[in-house]
Structures are given as C-alpha cells and as structure tokens.
Design a protein around this motif. Structure first.
Motif, short mmCIF file in Angstrom:
data_model
loop_
_atom_site.label_atom_id
_atom_site.label_comp_id
_atom_site.label_asym_id
_atom_site.label_seq_id
_atom_site.Cartn_x
_atom_site.Cartn_y
_atom_site.Cartn_z
N PRO A 21 0.80 -1.22 0.00
CA PRO A 21 0.00 0.00 0.00
C PRO A 21 0.84 1.28 0.00
O PRO A 21 0.29 2.34 -0.21
CB PRO A 21 -0.80 -0.11 1.30
N GLY A 22 2.14 1.21 0.26
CA GLY A 22 2.98 2.41 0.25
C GLY A 22 2.76 3.30 1.46
O GLY A 22 2.09 2.93 2.44
N ASN A 23 3.37 4.49 1.42
CA ASN A 23 3.25 5.47 2.51
C ASN A 23 3.32 6.88 1.90
O ASN A 23 3.35 7.02 0.67
CB ASN A 23 4.33 5.23 3.58
N ALA A 24 3.39 7.89 2.76
CA ALA A 24 3.35 9.27 2.25
C ALA A 24 4.58 9.58 1.39
O ALA A 24 4.53 10.46 0.53
CB ALA A 24 3.27 10.26 3.42
N GLY A 25 5.67 8.85 1.60
CA GLY A 25 6.88 9.07 0.81
C GLY A 25 6.80 8.45 -0.57
O GLY A 25 7.16 9.06 -1.57
N THR A 26 6.30 7.22 -0.63
CA THR A 26 6.22 6.53 -1.93
C THR A 26 5.22 7.24 -2.84
O THR A 26 5.35 7.20 -4.07
CB THR A 26 5.79 5.05 -1.77
N LYS A 27 4.26 7.94 -2.24
CA LYS A 27 3.23 8.67 -2.99
C LYS A 27 3.84 9.75 -3.88
O LYS A 27 3.26 10.15 -4.87
CB LYS A 27 2.28 9.29 -1.96
N GLN A 28 5.02 10.24 -3.47
CA GLN A 28 5.68 11.29 -4.27
C GLN A 28 6.39 10.70 -5.50
O GLN A 28 6.85 11.43 -6.36
CB GLN A 28 6.70 12.04 -3.42
N LEU A 29 6.53 9.38 -5.52
CA LEU A 29 7.30 8.74 -6.60
C LEU A 29 6.44 7.90 -7.53
O LEU A 29 6.89 7.49 -8.60
CB LEU A 29 8.37 7.83 -5.99
N GLY A 30 5.22 7.61 -7.12
CA GLY A 30 4.35 6.75 -7.92
C GLY A 30 2.94 6.81 -7.37
O GLY A 30 2.59 7.73 -6.63
N THR A 31 2.16 5.77 -7.70
CA THR A 31 0.77 5.73 -7.25
C THR A 31 0.65 4.68 -6.15
O THR A 31 0.99 3.52 -6.36
CB THR A 31 -0.16 5.32 -8.42
N ASN A 32 0.17 5.11 -4.98
CA ASN A 32 -0.09 4.15 -3.92
C ASN A 32 -1.41 3.43 -4.20
O ASN A 32 -2.40 4.08 -4.56
CB ASN A 32 -0.21 4.86 -2.56
N LEU A 33 -1.42 2.12 -4.03
CA LEU A 33 -2.65 1.35 -4.21
C LEU A 33 -3.04 0.77 -2.86
O LEU A 33 -2.20 0.19 -2.17
CB LEU A 33 -2.41 0.20 -5.20
#
Ligand code: AMP
Ligand code: GLY
Length: 423
Positions: A32-44
């Motif tokens: 599901p990612g986090n607030a950081g990964t959201k800046q690099l791609g799409t969190n699912l």
C-alpha cells in the motif's frame, strides 16, 4: 515497464526511489505504500498478503514486474501464485517461491539446510511440544545465555535470549506448550549463544548466479549502547568497517557460495534477495539467520550506495540473462537513523502531524510509517522516518544524518543518538 512494489516501510520507499531513477520505468505503483512513496508513484490500497487483490491490481494497471518487500507474502507463496496463474505467469516476481522462502519461514528448516551444506552456524537442536523434556535436558547441557527461537514467523519477536536456566525453562514451556508465539512456536530451536559483532549480507540471485550488494550493520535495540527491547531496527550503516577483505572472502567462500549452490542442488528455484544475518566470532563468520527479502533499515543505506540500474538488473533476471558481474558501488558511507513513535516498540500513538519535512532535501530521508492527508504528513506506525546521511567518511555521513534529523518534529519523536559511534 510498469512496476508494483509491495510493502509500506522505509525499505519500500528506498526501493521506489531507486527504481524511479531507471529509464526502463513507465509507471510505478506501491501497495500500500506510505506518504513518501506517494511522491514517486501511485499508492494502491491493497494488502501484500491478499493475492487476489494483488492480482486485480496487476491486471488493472498492466503491471509487468512485482518487487516483494515483506517476507509474509513470500512465505505465503506469492511467487508460486503468480507462476501458476495463466493471467499472471509472464509477470516477473522479484522474491522467491514458498520453497525458497522457507529459509526465513522456518528456523528449523534453515538450520537443517545449513547443516546439509556445511554452512557455519550455532550448534542447535529443535523440539516439538512432545519433546519438552528432551528440550529441557538439552538446555542443561548448554552454557548460558540460552537462545530460544520460535520456528515460524513472529514479526521479529520470536527470539529470546536468557541468562537464567529457570527462566529459560519457563519460556520454553510457554513457547512449546502455551503457544507464546502462536503456531510459530509449535517448534522451538534451542541454540548455542555466539558472541561477536553482527552484520548483514545481501545477495541478489536468479538461483544460479549472484551479485553481492553492499554489506550493512543495523542497530536493533531501542536504547543507546544497544540496551532495552528489540525493535525492527533503529539505524544502519554501510559499509561495515570491520568487514575487512579477508573476512569478506570467508563470508563468500563459506556462506554465500554454499548457500546458492545448496539451493541449486536441492532443486529450489530462487529469484530474489537472500539476506544473511551474520555474526563475526573471532575472525570467522557464522550465520545467525536467513531472510528472503531485503532488510529494513539496511535497504535505506544499501540502495543509496548502488550506482547500477537496479530495475535493469531485475529485468535481466526476468529475461534469463542475469550475470555475475558486480554491481557498481559508491565507496562512500551511508547511514540512517530511525525516528520512531514515543513508546515504540511497545504501545504507541499514531496520527501525529510531522513538521520540518520541507527543510529537508528529498534524498535526506525515506518515509516508513507515515500517511498523508490534505498535504499534511502524519505518523502512522512505530518506525516513522529513516533519516539519511552520506559522506566520504563515516564521520561526515553521521554528521549529515544527525544534522538532518534535527529538522524533523512530531509529538513523542524518539531516535538513538549513538548510531555508528561504536565503530
Ligand atoms: P534473529 O531474529 O534470528 O535475527 O535473532 C534476533 C537477534 O538475536 C539477532 O540479531 C542476534 O542479535 C540475536 N541472536 C540470535 N541468535 C543468536 C545466537 N545464536 N547467539 C547470539 N545472539 C543471537
Ligand atoms: N533489520 C533487520 C530486518 O530487516 O530483519
């Protein structure tokens, strides 16, 4: 190529950061990612262990590669699930099948594997509940401290080290007879205590050839001077100063090569990372444990030192043209300091707004337990943020890391102030 990274920690943010730099990448998804990964791609919003949910995302988003962060999905068999599904079998999965993942999923299995292949590790025996008396007898033959390990996955809590035989016997009963760690402690490994310094070795393999990643050392205890409760990891450093060339060669000859050859000889296909937890006893390496994924927070210092295109390397595995050429490694130092929630690793509160992020360079941190809402980043886990420092020397890297962490604030924030000081 469209890539999905499974997981939500600092390790996954570091993987996303590294993969996002590759010219081979089209779209990056993190589940599901986090607030950081959201800046690099799409969190699912998917669970890495719900394979039907993962399948739906892979088909919807036309994903061609899945990089698996956490062990639970691997031990549950995500690789095999993909290989056996007509709609998914062309997707490259970076992470071993259930047979290979047993190296992490069962400590008893891992110890037997090492024994079969003459890989140095602590002397041991394993016991079932019916063998409680034999287990106690075996304890009496050992010298303190006593090391008891739940066989199965126990979220990093399944290892107990006790100085006192009475307490060790009581814990043994609680593990074997009262399911202290649930099903995971239905088998217990009792092993000899090894005294030395620990380091983490990471190997990427296609099951035949392998490449070494940079070594790292992590800091597991919550308190300064390596005191207090065990955590997922409070900091890490790479390279490891005491990993001098002769010692490193012993690790390769006695441990890495026999591990890869052992998998091959036993007909265990293996695509992905082998993370070997090592201890240096005198001048010799011993295996403490195998993991079948990258480490966290080690990944946050290992990946920044790799100059090669990691996505291209993953693709070469998928296309059957992986080679043993070494990765290009930055000789400098990388360190990480974990900022955690107050109370961690015991009960802690989430949902605290984090400030100071704008003052930090995007390469100065990886998010771990965070989420974003209306442009505000909130704490969302025990380990919140991995702050990074880099430099030509360890001193410079530490100075940068500790200067970076001062920018960050949230209620209850705690971090260790002694990462790297022992070295
Ligand atoms: P593990 O979950 O197997 O990594 O174990 C957690 C920690 O327990 C390791 O990082 C070591 O610090 C310690 N440990 C595990 N096995 C041993 C051993 N045989 N001797 C000394 N320390 C150990
Ligand atoms: N840092 C240790 C681990 O990832 O298991």
């Amino acid at each position: 190529m469209n890539v999905l990274i499974l997981g939500s920690g600092g390790r996954e943010h570091a993987l996303a950061w590294k993969i996002a730099q590759s010219p081979l990448l089209n779209n990056l998804f993190i589940g599901p990612g986090n607030a950081g990964t959201k800046q690099l791609g799409t969190n699912l919003a998917i669970s890495p262990t719900d394979f039907d949910e993962v399948k739906k995302a892979v088909i919807d988003k036309q994903i061609q590669m899945v990089v698996v962060g956490p062990e639970a999905s691997l031990v549950k068999g995500i690789h095999d699930y993909f290989a056996n599904d007509a709609a998914l079998k062309e997707v490259i999965v970076i992470g071993p099948g259930a047979m290979g993942a047993k190296l992490e999923g069962s400590k008893k299995y891992a110890k037997e594997f090492m024994k079969r292949h003459n890989i140095p590790t602590a002397a041991y025996q394993s016991f079932s509940p019916e063998e409680i008396q034999q287990a106690k007898d075996f304890l009496k033959e050992m010298n303190p401290p006593y090391v008891l390990k739940a066989d199965g996955l126990a979220a990093g809590k399944g290892v107990l080290i006790l100085d006192d035989i009475v307490k060790a016997e009581a814990e043994l009963e609680s593990m074997l007879l009262d399911a202290k760690f649930g099903e995971a402690s239905a088998t217990v490994v009792v092993e000899e205590f090894l005294s030395g310094v620990e380091l983490s070795c990471f190997v990427l393999t296609d099951g035949e050839k392998y490449k070494l990643l940079p070594f790292a050392k992590d800091y597991k205890r919550i308190g300064e001077g390596d005191t207090g409760l065990n955590t997922g990891g409070m900091g890490a450093i790479s390279p490891v100063p005491f990993n001098e060339p002769a010692f490193r060669q012993k690790i390769i000859d006695r441990i890495v090569e026999p591990t890869i050859k052992g998998l091959q000889r036993e007909g265990i296909p293996y695509i992905g990372f082998v993370f070997i937890g090592l201890i240096k006893v005198g001048s010799d390496p011993y295996v403490i444990e195998y993991n079948v994924r990258l480490g966290d927070p080690e990944t946050e210092v290992v990946l920044p030192r790799i100059k090669s295109d990691l996505l291209e390397t993953f693709v070469s595995i998928g296309e059957g043209r992986f080679d043993s050429d070494p990765l290009e490694i930055d000789p400098g130092y990388a360190i990480t300091i974990m900022a955690v929630s107050g109370g961690y690793p015991e009960a802690y509160e989430k949902g605290k707004p984090i400030t100071g992020l704008d003052d930090l360079d995007s390469e100065a941190l990886f998010h771990a337990g965070t989420r974003e809402e209306n442009s505000v980043v909130y704490t969302n886990g025990g380990r919140v943020m991995a702050i990074i420092g880099k430099g030509d020397t360890m001193e410079k890297a530490l100075e940068e890391g500790y200067s970076n962490i001062k920018c960050l604030q949230y209620e209850g924030m705690y971090y260790r102030k002694d990462i790297g000081f022992d070295l």
